[in-house]
Design an enzyme around this catalytic site. Structure first.
Site, PDB file in Angstrom:
ATOM      1  N   LYS A  62       0.853  -1.197   0.000  1.00 46.05           N
ATOM      2  CA  LYS A  62       0.000   0.000   0.000  1.00 46.05           C
ATOM      3  C   LYS A  62       0.887   1.244   0.000  1.00 46.05           C
ATOM      4  O   LYS A  62       1.973   1.241   0.594  1.00 46.05           O
ATOM      5  CB  LYS A  62      -0.897  -0.044   1.244  1.00 46.05           C
ATOM      6  CG  LYS A  62      -2.032   0.970   1.259  1.00 46.05           C
ATOM      7  CD  LYS A  62      -2.927   0.755   2.496  1.00 46.05           C
ATOM      8  CE  LYS A  62      -4.068   1.756   2.559  1.00 46.05           C
ATOM      9  NZ  LYS A  62      -4.957   1.500   3.715  1.00 46.05           N
ATOM     10  N   SER A 110      -9.863   1.535   2.607  1.00 45.98           N
ATOM     11  CA  SER A 110      -8.957   2.297   1.780  1.00 45.98           C
ATOM     12  C   SER A 110      -7.912   1.440   1.042  1.00 45.98           C
ATOM     13  O   SER A 110      -7.372   1.885   0.032  1.00 45.98           O
ATOM     14  CB  SER A 110      -8.223   3.324   2.647  1.00 45.98           C
ATOM     15  OG  SER A 110      -7.393   2.677   3.594  1.00 45.98           O
ATOM     16  N   SER A 116     -10.101  -0.851   6.820  1.00 45.68           N
ATOM     17  CA  SER A 116      -9.471  -0.619   5.515  1.00 45.68           C
ATOM     18  C   SER A 116      -8.758  -1.815   4.895  1.00 45.68           C
ATOM     19  O   SER A 116      -8.362  -1.760   3.735  1.00 45.68           O
ATOM     20  CB  SER A 116      -8.486   0.553   5.607  1.00 45.68           C
ATOM     21  OG  SER A 116      -9.195   1.764   5.538  1.00 45.68           O
TER      22      SER A 116
END
Lengths: 96, 493, 477
Positions: B79, B154, B178
């Site tokens: 990420k 996310s 997330s």
């Protein structure tokens, strides 16, 4: 629950160093009031005697020893800066 | 089935027998990326050349019969909020454009040390604020099961990469859901470890008391393998916990009979899609057949967890994001005025997207003079009650099962204009972060062709228990092996 | 109208740890800009603080020395504000649960000044403002993250003199504890003052102003004097004092308003989520208490009692720990406290210079110094020669005997040798001899001076006096 006014929102924006246009401010004030209304749900909870939790685990006393390790080379420290002068970070004039 | 659709544990077997080499796997992943990435947009940046070098090095080690790392030659996505020295880290925000960290996050260091091949940096909602990747300042990632729909967020890019075979596994971060929410939307397995089990050093903070890094994988066994590497005390993170080193694959094979699972009524109530509920209940029935005892429980503070979560996470985020001022790093506004305050304000107003600004405003407000007691302190007190309630429930049960999300993947634009509706996406996951508990989301069926996620929540540091349940469920089901249509087509072509 | 003055001080002291409060960068003073930074103290995204154990220990040392209660449970908090010297845009400090609270410091007159709290926090970077037409500031983060303690007194000081005494005592204590360099010139000790006036017949306090930039004892004293005058004139004229922050302007010798209290910042304090609470074991605190050195006031009293020093001497010699230790070491070798004190106050302090005293090693071996005092006492050399020898010992580190030998400083105690010089002096200064014979006893002193000069101070003073007296009396007959 007290509603926030556009003035309140402006004050908070100042604290957060954010700027909003008049339109944005109006929209944001509405949104914040709706969200705060939702937050006000918490008033239904009787929290008498409940201490606030800042840390979910009971970890405490986490220390490091006072031993020096190498710092970043200066060019590494400065490489992401927007403006550099004489080995320092240059910032616009501060007006008190 | 292509190599890129295999799991870590499958590839490890092939590597060990020298039947397949990392470069071949990387080639397969690269082909898949070339094929689907333009449609799905999982990545913000790709480093396939760097990955090729890493893969070749792994080939050589395997051929030479050297000791292999756990992730030797495994292509993974990370990420964009995890720092790696020399690699731009933007958190999908304009304000961090061009930021190249001079240091590496502990978890990235750990996976590299185990031989992982890092493919690139996955898309996300800006600063991990959001549940759809729609708040990414760069692009939206598409759900491979239906590109009209979001992959969740996310860690949406990480979930898409794994779901579409653009990576074997990925790292994400989870503050209120997330990892688990995009895992559920995209049909992959996502684990949020106990707060403190994985070092946060080098994870660009959203909300420090809630953030936790975890794996997104194709199954529970891979999650366990990755957790073995990610977990562990880090002297650089004061909130990291010293726990006995554990092999998280240890209990995977354990029989489930005698295990007691709680079903909290509140997670199957209003606001939860009926089809999602049915699908999760069907999964629970299957677990019963595997010998699990199921009891109904009540977590009556559930409805307060989300607002309390929003207050605490915004407050911490507002403070954590104050450092983005265009001086030491990130994208600065033009210096057109000779005034620092104006420069700060311009940099921040130009650099942050609307949702980030909204949360900063909320966070600043709830901590400001006159609001602290009513909002922030109240939320922290409610947090105490939430923790207490979970603790009590875990006296009776080994794990709690809920839907991961109130709905399946929603369409682009469906919620992005309404912050409260977007926040609702985390209603089943945020309470878990509030209590710092571990939870895993695994695929447990489909609703109208879209994956449904089941969340298994464990007591603190009881990852072995939830991994065991997830593994045993996946042993008798193949929802986790299902691949989205375009990928299936490519696979058979 | 007559007023009582109410003063409270907020003192920041940089702790003398090797590393910063939350990272392993060195705290060394004077490095080239931005060469002592890392992701943590630069506040880079993703970096996390870890608390320096020694900083906590030092804060507790200060708390114990100032008779504070040490918190059983303490925590760090964030103080949020934007300023370019504060890289994270928040300062990690302590808000409602400081490590130490409710202590006191006693002034010489016996008055107790309350210490409300001592807390731990991080220092900011250093800003340099451009002076030319191009207006900008430069930031150096070497100092960012150096540990600080903030010591907040109660509003118990009534005069600028008391404030100065309080600060001096505080400085002395911190220096004794070896937890801070306490150099006001380098900024390792900084002082802000709150001051208000109230009519003597009233109970409630007046509106206070906060004074900043008090970077020396003189600045503290003058700024308070100035502010007393300014506020009393306002009040006498029936005007209100504004609650505001004022800065001491050294060049103009006045305080200038920099910020009104209405513009007071909303710091949005909240518990630092990246740092866990501090819950100290009572045994750990007791251990620190046991390790505390004798403090300046106790030492001073002991020096008066055990060494028979006058208060003035005891005060001066205990003003720096190193000096007091030196004094004791000298006396342990050769016991003559008053002589040692005189030499230290006169010669050593002059040679060291006031500021050096606190940091620089004393380059004289205490045993050698004791030997020197012994040589003087035994009449081997005179006091004035002793001073010359001492100056050389200070410069070269040589032993007194060596210096005396090399320089031929040995005292002249040979009667024949001395008589020759005496008779020469009598011959050369007939007027003085006449004066003496005429009853002016003092004239003998002049002759002694002449003889001493002639012998380069090496004449045995006692013997010289006796012989001169004898020779002069002879002339009377």
């Amino acid at each position: 629950m007290r509603r926030v006014s556009e003035e309140d929102v402006k004050y908070v924006a100042g604290l957060a160093r954010l700027n909003f246009s008049a339109d944005e401010l109006r929209t944001l004030t509405g949104e914040l009031n709706r969200i705060l209304q939702y937050f006000a749900k918490l008033n239904q909870v009787d929290t008498t005697g409940a201490p606030p939790t800042a840390h979910v685990l009971k970890v405490k006393n986490r220390f490091r020893e006072d031993t020096v390790e190498p710092s970043l080379p200066r060019e590494e420290a400065l490489k992401n800066a927007s403006t550099v002068k004489d080995g320092s970070f240059q910032v616009p004039q501060i007006m008190e | 089935m292509e190599l890129c659709d295999l799991t870590i544990h499958e590839l490890r077997g092939l590597y060990a027998r020298k039947e397949v080499f990392p470069s071949e796997v990387l080639a397969s992943v690269t082909r898949r990326i070339h094929k689907v990435e333009k449609d799905y947009g999982a990545y913000l940046t790709l480093d396939l050349e760097g990955a090729a070098e890493q893969a070749q090095a792994a080939d050589a080690r395997i051929k030479a019969g050297k000791a292999l790392g756990v992730l030797e030659g495994i292509p993974v996505a990370i990420k964009d909020n995890l720092c790696q020295a020399g690699k731009e880290a933007t958190c999908a925000s304009r304000i961090l454009q061009g930021f190249v960290p001079p240091y590496t996050a502990t978890v990235v260091r750990k996976i590299l040390a185990q031989g992982a091949v890092i493919l690139g940096r996955a898309n996300m909602d800006e600063f991990a604020m959001g549940s759809s990747t729609e708040y990414s300042a760069v692009k939206e990632s598409k759900n491979p099961w239906d590109p009209q729909r979001t992959p969740g967020g996310s860690s949406g890019g990480s979930a898409v990469a794994v779901a579409a075979g653009e990576a074997i596994a990925a790292l994400g971060s989870d503050t209120g859901g997330s990892i688990r929410q995009p895992a559920a939307f995209s049909g992959v397995t996502g684990l949020k470890p106990t707060y403190g089990l994985v070092s946060r050093y080098g994870l660009v903070a959203l909300a420090s008391s809630l953030d936790q890094i975890g794996p997104l994988t194709k199954d529970a066994e891979d999650s366990a393998l990755l957790l073995n590497i990610l977990s562990g005390f880090d002297p650089m993170d004061s909130t990291s916990v010293r726990v006995k080193e554990l092999d998280y694959t240890r209990d995977l094979q354990q029989d489930l009979s005698g295990k007691k699972i709680g079903l909290p009524l509140e997670y199957f109530g209003a606001g939860i899609d009926a089809e999602v509920k049915r699908t999760v209940m069907k999964a629970v029935d299957l677990l019963k057949e595997l010998g699990v005892e199921v009891v109904e429980i009540s977590l009556k503070f559930t409805e307060y967890a989300l607002p309390a979560y929003c207050i605490i996470s915004s407050a911490e985020a507002g403070s954590n994001l104050a450092r983005y001022d265009g001086i030491r790093f990130g994208k600065a506004a033009a210096r057109i005025e000779d005034n620092l305050a104006a420069f700060y304000t311009r940099t921040r107003s130009e650099g942050f997207g609307p949702e980030v600004k909204r949360r900063i405003m909320l966070g600043t407000y709830v901590l400001s003079a006159g609001s602290y007691e009513a909002y922030y302190k109240k939320a922290q007190q409610v947090r105490t009650l939430i923790i207490k309630e979970f603790n009590e429930v875990f006296q009776q049960v080994d794990a709690i099962i809920t839907p991961t999300t109130p709905t399946t993947a929603f369409k682009f634009g469906e919620k992005s204009q309404d912050p409260l509706r977007m926040y609702w996406s985390e209603v089943c996951t945020a309470p878990v972060n509030m209590a710092g508990l571990p939870a895993i989301s695994i695929p447990c069926g489909f609703s109208c062709g879209l994956p449904v996620g089941m969340q298994i929540i464990g007591d603190h540091f009881m990852e072995t228990v939830i991994l065991n349940i997830a593994y045993q469920y996946q042993r008798v089901t193949d929802y986790h092996k299902a691949r989205p249509e375009p990928v299936r087509k490519e696979g058979t072509a | 109208m007559r007023f009582d003055t109410v003063i409270g001080l907020e003192v920041h002291a940089e702790l003398a740890t090797a590393t910063k409060i939350f990272c392993a960068c060195t705290t060394k003073f004077g490095g080239a800009p931005n060469t002592q930074t890392c992701p943590v103290c630069l506040g880079l995204p993703g970096a996390l603080p870890v608390l320096n154990k020694r900083a906590v220990e030092f804060c507790i040392r200060a708390g114990l020395a100032l008779r504070c209660e040490i918190a059983k449970f303490s925590k760090m908090d964030r103080k949020n504000f934007f300023y370019p010297d504060m890289p994270k845009a928040y300062q990690i400090s302590q808000y409602d649960l400081p490590l130490c609270r409710d202590g006191f410091l006693t002034l010489d007159c016996g008055k107790k000044i309350r210490i409300n709290r001592i807390h731990l926090e991080e220092d900011a970077g250093k800003l340099t403002h451009s002076t030319g037409t191009e207006r900008y500031s430069l930031v150096d983060y070497n100092r960012a993250g150096v540990p600080l303690i903030e010591i907040v007194s109660g509003p118990d000081l009534s005069t600028p003199a008391e404030a100065v005494e309080y600060l001096e005592k505080l400085q002395r204590i911190l220096e004794y504890l070896e937890i801070s360099d306490c150099k006001m010139a380098e900024g390792s000790l900084r002082c802000d003052a709150n001051i208000s006036l109230k009519p003597i017949d009233r109970e409630e306090l007046g509106t206070k102003t906060e004074l900043k930039n008090l970077n020396s004892f003189k600045a503290l004293s003058r700024a308070l004097d100035y502010e007393i005058k300014r506020q009393s004139e306002l009040l006498a004229a029936g005007q209100a004092v504004r609650a505001e922050t004022r800065k001491w302007d050294e060049a103009k010798q006045q305080t200038l308003s920099i910020r009104s209290k209405e513009e007071t910042q909303d710091y949005r304090y909240f518990p630092e989520p990246d740092l866990v609470p501090i819950e100290l074991d009572p045994a750990y605190i007791a251990g620190i208490a046991k390790s505390l050195p004798e403090l300046p006031d106790e030492k001073k009293q002991r020096f008066m009692a055990d060494y028979g020093l006058p208060e003035y001497d005891a005060d001066l010699i205990t003003s720096a720990k190193r000096l007091a230790e030196f004094f004791e070491a000298v006396n342990a070798w050769y016991f003559n406290p008053k002589a040692a004190s005189n030499f230290i106050m006169g010669e050593l302090l002059r040679l060291l210079g006031e500021e050096q005293l606190k940091s620089a090693e004393i380059p004289v071996n205490p045993a050698s110094f004791g030997d020197l005092l012994k040589l003087i006492d035994e009449g081997e050399i005179s006091v004035s020669v002793g001073k010359q020898v001492f100056a050389q010992m200070f410069r070269t580190g040589a032993a007194p005997e060596e210096i005396i030998k090399a320089e031929g400083f040995k005292q002249i105690s040979d009667e024949t040798q001395l008589l020759a010089v005496i008779n020469k002096a009598i011959k050369d200064h007939p007027q003085s001899v006449q004066d003496y014979l005429g009853g002016k006893e003092k004239a003998a002193g002049f002759l002694v001076g002449q003889i001493m000069r002639e012998t380069k101070g090496q004449a045995n003073p006692k013997l010289l006096k006796d012989l001169l007296h004898r020779e002069l009396e002879k002339l009377k007959e």
